[in-house]
Motif scaffolding. Structure first.
Motif, PDB file in Angstrom:
ATOM      1  N   ARG A 133       2.405  -7.255  -6.481  1.00 11.68           N
ATOM      2  CA  ARG A 133       1.196  -5.802  -7.396  1.00 11.68           C
ATOM      3  C   ARG A 133       0.556  -5.193  -5.940  1.00 11.68           C
ATOM      4  NH1 ARG A 133      -0.630  -8.926 -10.638  1.00 11.68           N
ATOM      5  NH2 ARG A 133      -2.290  -9.881  -9.650  1.00 11.68           N
ATOM      6  N   HIS A 134       0.434  -5.931  -4.575  1.00  8.73           N
ATOM      7  CA  HIS A 134      -0.045  -4.994  -3.329  1.00  8.73           C
ATOM      8  C   HIS A 134       1.102  -4.704  -3.201  1.00  8.73           C
ATOM      9  CE1 HIS A 134      -4.296  -6.709  -3.348  1.00  8.73           C
ATOM     10  NE2 HIS A 134      -3.287  -8.407  -3.441  1.00  8.73           N
ATOM     11  N   VAL A 191      -8.965   3.512  -7.975  1.00  9.76           N
ATOM     12  CA  VAL A 191      -7.862   3.744  -8.660  1.00  9.76           C
ATOM     13  C   VAL A 191      -7.011   2.620  -7.407  1.00  9.76           C
ATOM     14  CG1 VAL A 191      -5.732   4.803  -9.529  1.00  9.76           C
ATOM     15  CG2 VAL A 191      -8.144   5.764  -9.173  1.00  9.76           C
ATOM     16  N   ASP A 192      -7.459   2.474  -6.115  1.00 12.84           N
ATOM     17  CA  ASP A 192      -6.500   1.767  -5.903  1.00 12.84           C
ATOM     18  C   ASP A 192      -6.434   0.028  -5.739  1.00 12.84           C
ATOM     19  OD1 ASP A 192      -5.868  -0.103  -3.195  1.00 12.84           O
ATOM     20  OD2 ASP A 192      -5.341   1.321  -2.080  1.00 12.84           O
ATOM     21  N   VAL A 193      -7.733   0.290  -5.755  1.00  7.93           N
ATOM     22  CA  VAL A 193      -8.423  -1.221  -6.344  1.00  7.93           C
ATOM     23  C   VAL A 193      -8.458  -2.185  -7.886  1.00  7.93           C
ATOM     24  CG1 VAL A 193     -10.253  -2.621  -6.307  1.00  7.93           C
ATOM     25  CG2 VAL A 193     -10.339  -1.464  -4.379  1.00  7.93           C
ATOM     26  N   ALA A 194      -8.376  -0.654  -8.838  1.00  3.78           N
ATOM     27  CA  ALA A 194      -7.956  -1.759 -10.491  1.00  3.78           C
ATOM     28  C   ALA A 194      -7.012  -1.837 -10.248  1.00  3.78           C
ATOM     29  CB  ALA A 194      -8.548   0.058 -10.687  1.00  3.78           C
ATOM     30  N   MET A 195      -5.434  -1.089  -9.656  1.00  2.57           N
ATOM     31  CA  MET A 195      -3.975  -1.580  -9.994  1.00  2.57           C
ATOM     32  C   MET A 195      -4.212  -2.760  -8.578  1.00  2.57           C
ATOM     33  SD  MET A 195      -2.610   2.506  -9.643  1.00  2.57           S
ATOM     34  CE  MET A 195      -0.736   2.029 -10.740  1.00  2.57           C
ATOM     35  N   ARG A 196      -4.515  -3.430  -7.916  1.00  2.00           N
ATOM     36  CA  ARG A 196      -3.909  -4.099  -6.856  1.00  2.00           C
ATOM     37  C   ARG A 196      -4.981  -5.377  -7.912  1.00  2.00           C
ATOM     38  NH1 ARG A 196      -2.920  -3.224  -1.813  1.00  2.00           N
ATOM     39  NH2 ARG A 196      -3.513  -0.535  -1.409  1.00  2.00           N
ATOM     40  N   SER A 197      -5.793  -4.899  -8.601  1.00  3.93           N
ATOM     41  CA  SER A 197      -6.415  -5.860  -9.377  1.00  3.93           C
ATOM     42  C   SER A 197      -5.753  -6.567 -11.199  1.00  3.93           C
ATOM     43  CB  SER A 197      -8.309  -5.313 -10.061  1.00  3.93           C
ATOM     44  OG  SER A 197      -8.824  -5.589  -8.927  1.00  3.93           O
ATOM     45  N   TYR A 256       6.861  -4.370 -11.521  1.00  2.74           N
ATOM     46  CA  TYR A 256       6.452  -3.884 -10.445  1.00  2.74           C
ATOM     47  C   TYR A 256       7.137  -2.568  -9.436  1.00  2.74           C
ATOM     48  CZ  TYR A 256       2.365  -7.230 -11.203  1.00  2.74           C
ATOM     49  OH  TYR A 256       1.486  -7.746 -12.179  1.00  2.74           O
ATOM     50  N   GLN A 257       7.918  -2.162 -10.531  1.00  6.52           N
ATOM     51  CA  GLN A 257       9.229  -1.314 -10.227  1.00  6.52           C
ATOM     52  C   GLN A 257       8.416  -0.339  -9.876  1.00  6.52           C
ATOM     53  OE1 GLN A 257      13.217  -2.473 -11.205  1.00  6.52           O
ATOM     54  NE2 GLN A 257      13.068  -4.460 -10.537  1.00  6.52           N
TER      55      GLN A 257
END
Length: 244
Positions: free
Chosen positions: A7-8, A25-31, A43-44
């Protein structure tokens, strides 16, 4: 490899591709655990087709572009038109809180799946309902932000009516050549480049129903009328119920 590492890595790639990628958005998509929503290469960075419906599961890049254009703030009330498998709604829930996210989809199978996915991933507060996307969700209006995950010539009037006075609606606009646009005060406030989405469905076009010919003929005809279109039936072009 561990899903959190994948994910990261996915978001690192997005941050390089989409400069800038908003921090929220960056933080949310990492979570958000995307593997709870997408089973085929979650995660592709590619779109996939839903196995049971004629629906495209958006690529991570597309989701990031949509949410960057939407520019949500904490505690905003958000409506997502086109719930899909629920992933976009989950990312939004990370930013604004799950009780502030509402999603609708015309395909009942997807509504059930989105609900299950969101509950399993820990976003059970997101409301998902089976509705015609053009009708929106008036019971919970007004919304600070409305995201339409389907293309249309113009935003349906009922959606614009559910937008707060200083709100923003983001959608892919057009039939052939589409552009991602943000609409504020009824006009296009900003464009975010070309994009390609399937058309917004109306009753009768969802999987398992008899397909209407609107998307093959009526949309291009309406788009061709341009700004000089009259004020007759074409202004309610999405309202099939009035023309049966």
């Amino acid at each position: 490899m561990d899903n959190s590492v994948l994910r990261h890595d996915m978001v690192d790639g997005l941050a390089e591709r989409l400069d800038p990628l908003p921090e929220s958005v960056d933080v949310a998509m990492r979570s958000v655990p995307r593997h709870e929503f997408v089973t085929d290469g979650p995660y592709q960075n590619r779109p996939t087709e839903h196995r049971k419906t004629n629906t495209t599961i958006l690529s991570p890049t597309t989701v990031a572009r949509l949410l960057s254009a939407l520019a949500v703030e904490p505690d905003d009330d958000v409506l997502v038109v086109g719930a899909g498998v629920g992933y976009t709604a989950a990312v939004l829930a990370e930013i604004v809180g799950d009780s502030n996210v509402h999603a609708v989809d015309i395909t009942r199978t997807l509504v059930y799946e989105a609900r299950q996915n969101l509950q399993r991933a820990g976003y059970e507060g997101v409301l998902v309902d089976c509705r015609d996307g053009a009708d929106g969700l008036p019971e919970y209006a007004p919304f600070d932000r409305i995201l339409v995950e389907a293309s249309a010539v113009n935003p349906p009037r009922r959606l614009l009516a559910q937008l707060d006075d200083d709100g923003r609606l983001v959608m892919p606009r057009g039939v052939g050549e589409q552009a991602l646009v943000a609409i504020e005060d009824g006009d296009v406030a900003k464009k975010f480049g070309p994009i390609a989405f399937k058309p917004l469905l109306v009753d009768g076009e969802q999987t398992g129903s008899i397909v209407r010919n609107r998307t093959k003929r009526e949309d291009p005809e309406y788009e061709g009328r341009g700004w000089h279109a009259g004020h007759g039936w074409e202004q309610d072009w999405i309202d099939w119920g009035a023309h049966r």
